[in-house]
Scaffold this motif. Structure first.
Motif, mmCIF file in Angstrom:
data_model
loop_
_atom_site.group_PDB
_atom_site.id
_atom_site.type_symbol
_atom_site.label_atom_id
_atom_site.label_comp_id
_atom_site.label_asym_id
_atom_site.label_seq_id
_atom_site.Cartn_x
_atom_site.Cartn_y
_atom_site.Cartn_z
ATOM 1 N N ILE A 163 42.254 37.054 43.700
ATOM 2 C CA ILE A 163 41.445 37.728 44.716
ATOM 3 C C ILE A 163 40.167 36.937 44.955
ATOM 4 O O ILE A 163 39.456 36.575 44.007
ATOM 5 C CB ILE A 163 41.102 39.157 44.278
ATOM 6 C CG1 ILE A 163 42.383 39.997 44.172
ATOM 7 C CG2 ILE A 163 40.118 39.809 45.238
ATOM 8 C CD1 ILE A 163 42.157 41.385 43.604
ATOM 9 N N CYS A 164 39.852 36.671 46.205
ATOM 10 C CA CYS A 164 38.630 35.950 46.547
ATOM 11 C C CYS A 164 37.422 36.877 46.400
ATOM 12 O O CYS A 164 37.434 38.011 46.885
ATOM 13 C CB CYS A 164 38.694 35.436 47.989
ATOM 14 S SG CYS A 164 40.106 34.365 48.336
ATOM 15 N N GLY A 165 36.394 36.393 45.737
ATOM 16 C CA GLY A 165 35.153 37.163 45.633
ATOM 17 C C GLY A 165 35.281 38.453 44.859
ATOM 18 O O GLY A 165 34.571 39.431 45.155
ATOM 19 N N ALA A 166 36.155 38.475 43.861
ATOM 20 C CA ALA A 166 36.375 39.715 43.102
ATOM 21 C C ALA A 166 35.108 40.192 42.404
ATOM 22 O O ALA A 166 34.832 41.394 42.339
ATOM 23 C CB ALA A 166 37.494 39.516 42.091
ATOM 24 N N ASP A 208 40.985 39.594 50.244
ATOM 25 C CA ASP A 208 41.521 38.276 50.581
ATOM 26 C C ASP A 208 42.028 37.634 49.297
ATOM 27 O O ASP A 208 41.467 37.859 48.214
ATOM 28 C CB ASP A 208 40.449 37.380 51.207
ATOM 29 C CG ASP A 208 39.941 37.926 52.530
ATOM 30 O OD1 ASP A 208 40.754 38.449 53.317
ATOM 31 O OD2 ASP A 208 38.723 37.836 52.773
ATOM 32 N N ILE A 209 43.052 36.822 49.418
ATOM 33 C CA ILE A 209 43.628 36.191 48.234
ATOM 34 C C ILE A 209 43.870 34.704 48.464
ATOM 35 O O ILE A 209 43.883 34.234 49.595
ATOM 36 C CB ILE A 209 44.953 36.858 47.799
ATOM 37 C CG1 ILE A 209 46.026 36.718 48.884
ATOM 38 C CG2 ILE A 209 44.730 38.305 47.418
ATOM 39 C CD1 ILE A 209 47.398 37.249 48.482
ATOM 40 N N GLU A 215 41.876 27.792 50.470
ATOM 41 C CA GLU A 215 40.960 28.592 51.277
ATOM 42 C C GLU A 215 41.403 30.053 51.197
ATOM 43 O O GLU A 215 42.455 30.376 50.643
ATOM 44 C CB GLU A 215 40.993 28.112 52.735
ATOM 45 C CG GLU A 215 40.625 26.653 52.926
ATOM 46 C CD GLU A 215 39.169 26.356 52.615
ATOM 47 O OE1 GLU A 215 38.344 27.293 52.677
ATOM 48 O OE2 GLU A 215 38.854 25.193 52.316
ATOM 49 N N ARG A 216 40.600 30.947 51.755
ATOM 50 C CA ARG A 216 40.962 32.362 51.781
ATOM 51 C C ARG A 216 42.284 32.557 52.526
ATOM 52 O O ARG A 216 42.505 31.972 53.580
ATOM 53 C CB ARG A 216 39.873 33.198 52.461
ATOM 54 C CG ARG A 216 38.619 33.392 51.613
ATOM 55 C CD ARG A 216 37.541 34.134 52.357
ATOM 56 N NE ARG A 216 36.382 34.350 51.510
ATOM 57 C CZ ARG A 216 36.149 35.461 50.817
ATOM 58 N NH1 ARG A 216 37.003 36.468 50.899
ATOM 59 N NH2 ARG A 216 35.078 35.573 50.067
ATOM 60 N N ASN A 217 43.133 33.389 51.932
ATOM 61 C CA ASN A 217 44.422 33.749 52.539
ATOM 62 C C ASN A 217 45.263 32.514 52.865
ATOM 63 O O ASN A 217 45.920 32.449 53.910
ATOM 64 C CB ASN A 217 44.203 34.611 53.784
ATOM 65 C CG ASN A 217 43.472 35.891 53.457
ATOM 66 O OD1 ASN A 217 43.801 36.563 52.478
ATOM 67 N ND2 ASN A 217 42.477 36.244 54.252
#
Length: 283
Positions: free
Chosen positions: A109-112, A197-198, A240-242
């Motif tokens: 997960i981005c920015g968890a 976002d992952i 990158e994100r997603n």
């Protein structure tokens, strides 16, 4: 191989006919290796076991719509609605004297940390839903969760056919993003939970399953020693994100339909001990 003309011919999407030293060869446009027709045909004529592996779901769009409806129902009455498709049951990897060939998928997960800090309870609820829905998808693709990481998970597929396995890892990664965008996130946003976002990284290779004991304390742990697993995680951190990226070892074993959707991207392999290793973004 292309059978549309009657006799089996190399697939023109992948192979280009060339001449070298007065020999007719077929150049693999993706791997940049040339073969004689007899070599390509011979590979398909060898007597090897035939294995089948396919996901338990049909087109991901229809499945995502069904899961979105199921999540809406759950938010309304608090009852989980399982998919009608049956996922394979979770299974553990056991120590073996023979190394396995596995496909690994690392999801993060981005920015968890920031999401937890903003509202820990809301993030936990969103993460529970995401892990359940995406983890179920893993089982529907004949895979299993190796471990969760607190803000993601590592999954793997273990199958005797490396071609089916590698194609399955690609399909699973792309469908994971589709399910996130068309089912999980719309449900989370509608009910004031954080959008997620992952990043996804994947690769293929040898893995050794080992069990460690500490006799004095009774502690035991089963671990996976695998460069392929390490590569999948390092590739994921570069996404990158997603975005979904794969390593060269996986890229070399997938069918042309997936190769057509792969785009080489820059990768600072030196910083993570993978000097010169090629990675590809899946579209």
């Amino acid at each position: 191989m292309d059978h549309s003309s009657g006799a089996a011919q190399p697939d023109p999407r992948r192979y280009e006919k060339i001449e070298k030293e007065e020999k007719e060869l077929y150049l693999d446009k993706y791997l940049n290796v040339a073969f004689g027709l007899d070599q390509i045909s011979g590979a398909f004529q060898e007597e090897v076991p035939s294995y089948a592996m396919s996901p338990a779901i049909g087109p991901i769009g229809g499945y995502a719509t069904g899961r979105l409806n199921a999540l809406e129902s759950e938010f309304h009455d608090g009852k989980y609605v399982a998919p009608v498709e049956e996922a394979v049951r979770h299974r553990e990897l056991h120590p073996d004297t023979v190394d396995k060939q596995l496909g690994f998928l690392s999801v993060d997960i981005c920015g968890a940390t920031a999401l937890r800090k903003a509202d820990n309870d809301q993030f936990d609820r969103a993460y529970d839903i995401l892990l359940r829905e995406l983890g179920t998808l893993v089982g529907l693709f004949n895979g299993a969760i190796l471990k969760t990481t607190g803000d993601g998970y590592i999954a793997y597929i273990d199958h005797p056919s490396f071609t089916n396995l590698c194609d399955g890892i690609i399909d699973l990664g792309l469908c994971t993003l589709k399910l996130l965008h068309e089912s999980v996130n719309p449900a989370l946003l509608k009910h004031n939970l954080p959008e997620i976002d992952i990043r996804i990284g994947a690769d293929y290779g040898e893995a050794r399953v080992k069990k460690y004991y500490i006799a004095a304390t009774g502690f035991s742990s089963t671990e996976i020693a695998s460069d392929a697993l390490n590569r999948a995680v390092k590739i994921e951190t570069a996404c990158e994100r997603n975005e979904f990226r794969i390593g060269r070892c996986l890229y070399e074993l997938i069918h042309v339909g997936w190769l057509e959707r792969a785009e080489e991207v820059g990768f600072d392999g030196h910083s993570v001990g993978l000097e010169g290793y090629q990675t590809y973004k899946m579209r």
